[in-house]
Design a protein around this motif. Structure first.
Motif, PDB file in Angstrom:
ATOM      1  N   THR A 155       0.817  -1.210   0.000  1.00 52.99           N
ATOM      2  CA  THR A 155       0.000   0.000   0.000  1.00 52.99           C
ATOM      3  C   THR A 155       0.850   1.260   0.000  1.00 52.99           C
ATOM      4  N   LEU A 193       2.145   1.960  -3.437  1.00 59.11           N
ATOM      5  CA  LEU A 193       1.086   2.454  -4.324  1.00 59.11           C
ATOM      6  C   LEU A 193       0.799   3.930  -4.054  1.00 59.11           C
ATOM      7  N   LEU A 194       0.735   4.302  -2.789  1.00 57.38           N
ATOM      8  CA  LEU A 194       0.483   5.704  -2.436  1.00 57.38           C
ATOM      9  C   LEU A 194       1.629   6.594  -2.929  1.00 57.38           C
ATOM     10  N   GLU A 245       2.620   5.094   6.495  1.00 51.57           N
ATOM     11  CA  GLU A 245       1.460   4.877   5.626  1.00 51.57           C
ATOM     12  C   GLU A 245       0.378   5.914   5.894  1.00 51.57           C
ATOM     13  N   GLU A 278      -1.109   8.749   3.226  1.00 54.35           N
ATOM     14  CA  GLU A 278      -2.546   8.860   2.949  1.00 54.35           C
ATOM     15  C   GLU A 278      -3.024  10.299   3.108  1.00 54.35           C
ATOM     16  N   VAL A 337      -6.776   2.396 -11.076  1.00 54.81           N
ATOM     17  CA  VAL A 337      -6.226   1.392 -10.159  1.00 54.81           C
ATOM     18  C   VAL A 337      -6.388   0.051 -10.870  1.00 54.81           C
ATOM     19  N   TRP A 347      -8.329  -2.226  -2.428  1.00 53.92           N
ATOM     20  CA  TRP A 347      -9.038  -0.965  -2.675  1.00 53.92           C
ATOM     21  C   TRP A 347      -9.409  -0.282  -1.362  1.00 53.92           C
ATOM     22  N   SER A 404      -7.745  -0.244   1.305  1.00 53.76           N
ATOM     23  CA  SER A 404      -6.555   0.386   1.886  1.00 53.76           C
ATOM     24  C   SER A 404      -6.176   1.666   1.153  1.00 53.76           C
ATOM     25  N   LEU A 405      -6.740   1.868  -0.034  1.00 57.05           N
ATOM     26  CA  LEU A 405      -6.378   3.038  -0.838  1.00 57.05           C
ATOM     27  C   LEU A 405      -7.443   4.130  -0.856  1.00 57.05           C
TER      28      LEU A 405
END
Length: 855
Positions: A227, A230-231, A254, A258, A274, A283, A285-286
């Motif tokens: 995660t 990805l962020l 993290e 975010e 995505v 999803w 987590s995002l």
């Protein structure tokens, strides 16, 4: 595949015998015997590889041959290096004594290999492996492959894969662009091979989307995801990859990432794709990082899982991708077939039967078409059908895995190697064509011949694309810029690679990796991988893809990785330091890619075999030591270095130099760089001297760009007229006066931020071979005039951001071959010439593709 290992070993043994002229007779005899025996064994390998899938004993026999071939290379390379090092360093008498000792070690090791070869020769008879002609299907640097490279005209996947899906594209575009301020999620789901990612890419690059969403980002999730990565990737897509940003992201938790992303997107209307979500938790987590600012922002999700699609957004839009109809399937098949005219009625009947059994799955259809394109005549097509019908399913459809495997098995041994290499990269990774080509060269997959290895490798890549085993993501001017393999083919590459010990990917869950493979790939948790006992391995390649990995001091270069050909360190965050002496101990290294490095160690000068050096590609600047000029075999230098290399002219093998960020040519005449084809320079100041570039007589591609946020003009560009073989020219900075004379060889020109005050068309229109012209913020006048008979070969013209342009005067016979026209952000242009109204309008996304060709 073992054939490729043995071929490489035979070649190295032959080279060794030629180079080591003073070799003692007894040792020379042993090496000659070893070479001849491997050459003999090679004739049995084709039969063995066909049998190994069903017989574990034969599989083990092939593994042992691979191991012997690799060990033979390692022994001779070590001998050659040690003998050369001592000869240059020690006095004659001491040298003789030490070589004598080394000689006995080599002789003993070769004797051990001899025993192993005799053992596998006995097993060959036991397992019934016969001698067959294994060269029949092989494709080396053939005229066919060369022709493919030179004549192939690519169509983007989006154009051919969407047979029958045009209505779907319009429906989804309407959904993304419809009125409504709520941030909503559009989900595309369906089985692998239906074209979910390609559909999403089509939407993402649509001109309507580009106009509506000024902030866009694309991330691939896949089955195993992180995660935080990805962020970070979304933030870097939105904000850029400056050193300050990367350093900041590295320190964040993290939760910090975010919050940072939410704040970054809060005031923007954004579109984020995505791609390839496998679990609903991914999803979940995002999604908190995507704010709903009531401005019409959108998220596109692609997934194979219905539950992921349905739970992504209760009020969102879910589209299940359908299969193609029989008519659409046949249309797609014919579009991908290389020679439809050669398909006689009997062949057409066979093909329709096979296409029908694909049951409308686009990936199966295009791979089948690619396979049949390389089968000539009715009998060959019948054999393909017979093979597929052996494994037909109960519902009378063909299992896609059988089509993919059949297409893979149809490749020559050499092409199998090159295809399998794509499995090394993380799933969904878009791979730069130049990168894969340079890796193939370093691995020894591209034979030396009359043709440039880079051109030959490009031909092989095009062959894989023609067979639909590799998918094009960006092309320009009949040249592939970026490519990837679809998920199902990526899985196949990994499966086949493991079967033949071509490479293995570290599994952090079991904390294991094969000791039989000579290529190790690490996608995550590098520190755990390095805690394994790697001391007895003779690795050829190691590739780190973990962006969080920074502790390179843990890598024991000297003892563990001394036989490496390829070292790929893709760390991608902040600056890291490498032990000064460590890199220089990898004497056999041919490909070195470092990311996140500020100062390259001087010991790099020891790497006499290095062919590719890539440092911080596309991101940070760096300092190269003067010892870089000692890399006599260097072909590709990709580094944003800030201090001139005074002795760069010693690097006579150079083919490509990219991202120079200093006044390199002021006091350096590169007349000896006779092989240099491609050059790019960044952050050019007016004080720089570029005149010596005229000495590069074989230069074909030149990219020059000025300092960011600096309006000062380029220095004089008159030197360009002397670059007699220049074909592609990109100039990005203000130009006080356009040179009156350009070389006639130019076929493509891109002028950006030139801010010319005089109409450039009279000069450019006289270039006899100019086929593609793009002007972006390049002219500040009100009128352009293209006189009669000008632009005689021009095919594509893009006018972008010419805010003051009002009139365009086009002569009667000007631009007779024009095929495509793009006009964007020219608000005062009242009307385009009548003859241009029938020309195909180019998408705004063409501009992005054009950039890619120079990167």
């Amino acid at each position: 595949m073992a054939d490729a290992f043995v071929s490489f070993a035979v070649q190295k043994l032959g080279d060794f015998l030629i180079q080591q002229v003073s070799l003692r007779t007894s040792l020379r005899d042993k090496v000659t015997w070893l070479r001849n025996e491997l050459l003999f064994i090679q004739s049995f390998l084709r039969d063995a590889e066909l049998k190994q899938c069903g017989d574990l004993r034969v599989q083990q026999w092939v593994f042992e041959i691979n191991s012997i071939a690799n060990d033979a290379i390692a022994i001779l390379e070590t001998y050659s290096f040690e003998a050369g090092k001592r000869a240059s360093r020690l006095k004659a008498c001491a040298c003789i004594c030490r070589k004598e000792k080394k000689f006995y070690n080599v002789a003993e090791e070769i004797q051990s290999l001899k025993q192993r070869i005799m053992d596998i020769s006995r097993k060959r008879d036991t397992y019934g492996i016969t001698n067959i002609n294994n060269n029949a299907g092989d494709q080396g640097p053939s005229n066919q492959v060369t022709t493919l490279r030179r004549t192939t005209s690519y169509v983007d996947d989006q154009d051919y894969i969407f047979v029958g899906f045009q209505d779907v594209v319009q429906t989804l575009l309407s959904e993304l662009l419809k009125a409504g301020s709520r941030r909503s999620v559009l989900t595309i789901y369906g089985m692998g091979g239906l074209g979910k990612t390609t559909l999403a890419r089509n939407l993402y690059t649509s001109p309507d989307i580009l106009n509506s969403f000024h902030t866009r980002a694309w991330i691939c999730v896949s089955q195993e995801y992180n995660t935080m990565d990805l962020l970070r990737n979304i933030i870097k897509s939105v904000q850029g990859r400056t050193k300050e940003t990367l350093d900041l992201l590295e320190r964040m938790t993290e939760g910090d990432l975010e919050i940072y992303l939410r704040d970054l997107l809060k005031q923007r209307k954004y579109l984020v794709v995505v791609d390839d979500v496998w679990q609903k938790e991914a999803w979940e987590s995002l999604k908190r990082a995507f704010p709903d600012s009531k401005n019409g922002s959108r998220v596109i999700i692609t997934t194979r899982k219905e539950d992921v699609a349905e739970r992504a957004d209760e009020r969102g839009f879910v589209h299940k991708l359908r299969f193609l109809s029989q008519e659409e399937s046949w249309d797609l098949f014919c579009r991908k077939l290389l020679d439809v005219q050669a398909m006689v009625p009997e062949m057409e009947s066979l093909a329709k039967d096979m296409v029908e059994k694909c049951r409308g799955l686009p990936l199966a259809i295009v791979v089948l078409s690619g396979l049949l394109s390389h089968k000539k005549g009715l009998n060959e097509w019948q054999k393909v059908k017979d093979h597929l019908w052996k494994n037909i399913k109960e519902d009378k459809s063909i299992e896609i895995s059988n089509i993919l495997s059949l297409s893979y098995n149809d490749l020559s041994t050499a092409l199998k190697q090159r295809f399998l290499y794509f499995g090394i990269f993380p799933e969904d990774e878009v791979v730069k064509a130049d990168n894969i080509i340079r890796l193939w060269i370093a691995e020894g997959f591209i034979p030396r011949g009359e043709e440039r290895m880079e051109d030959m490798a490009e031909g092989f890549l095009n062959e894989l694309i023609r067979r639909s085993l590799v998918q094009v993501t960006y092309t320009y001017w009949e040249r592939v810029i970026e490519c990837k393999v679809p998920d199902l083919l990526h899985d196949l590459a990994i499966q086949k690679a493991l079967e033949v010990n071509f490479f293995d990917i570290y599994d952090p869950r079991s904390h294991s990796i094969s000791s039989l493979c000579i290529r190790h790939v690490i996608h995550s948790q590098e520190e755990r991988y390095l805690s394994l006992d790697l001391s007895n391995l003779k690795l050829r390649s190691i590739m780190f893809f973990d962006s969080d990995f920074r502790k390179t001091s843990l890598i024991n270069f000297r003892s563990v990785f001394q036989h490496l050909y390829v070292l790929y360190l893709d760390m991608n965050v902040g600056y890291v330091s490498i032990d000064v002496d460590a890199i220089g101990s990898l004497h056999h290294l041919k490909f070195l890619s470092l990311r996140g490095i500020r100062d390259v160690p001087s010991s790099i000068g020891n790497l006499k075999n290095l062919q590719t050096l890539a440092v911080n590609e596309g991101s940070y600047s760096c300092k190269l030591p003067r010892e870089t000029a000692d890399l006599i075999n260097l072909r590709h230098l990709v580094a944003q270095y800030t201090t001139p290399l005074v002795h760069i002219s010693k690097l006579t093998s150079l083919q490509v130099v990219l991202n120079i960020s200093c006044d390199q040519w002021k006091d350096v005449d590169p007349v000896d760089l006779v092989n240099l084809r491609e050059l790019s320079m960044n952050a050019i100041k007016k004080s720089y001297s570029l005149n010596n570039i005229s000495s590069l007589k074989n230069l074909s591609t030149l990219r020059l760009s000025g300092e960011f946020n600096n309006s000062s003009p380029f220095p004089s560009l008159e030197f360009v007229s002397c670059c007699e073989k220049l074909q592609k020219l990109w100039l990005d900075r203000r130009i006080e006066k356009l040179p009156n004379l350009f070389p006639n060889s130019i076929t493509m020109m891109f002028l950006e931020n030139s801010k010319l005050t005089e109409d450039p068309m009279p000069i450019l229109g006289m270039l006899p071979n100019l086929r593609n012209l793009q002007l972006e913020d390049a002219y500040e006048g009100k009128e352009i005039v293209c006189s009669d008979n000008s632009f005689s070969q021009l095919e594509f013209l893009i006018l972008y951001d010419l805010e003051k342009l009002e009139r365009w005067d086009l002569g009667t016979n000007a631009m007779p071959l024009i095929k495509g026209l793009g006009i964007h952000d020219c608000p005062n242009l009242k009307e385009i010439p009548q003859r241009m109204k029938d020309v195909e309008l180019l998408k705004r996304s063409m501009r992005v593709v054009l950039f890619s060709d120079f990167l």
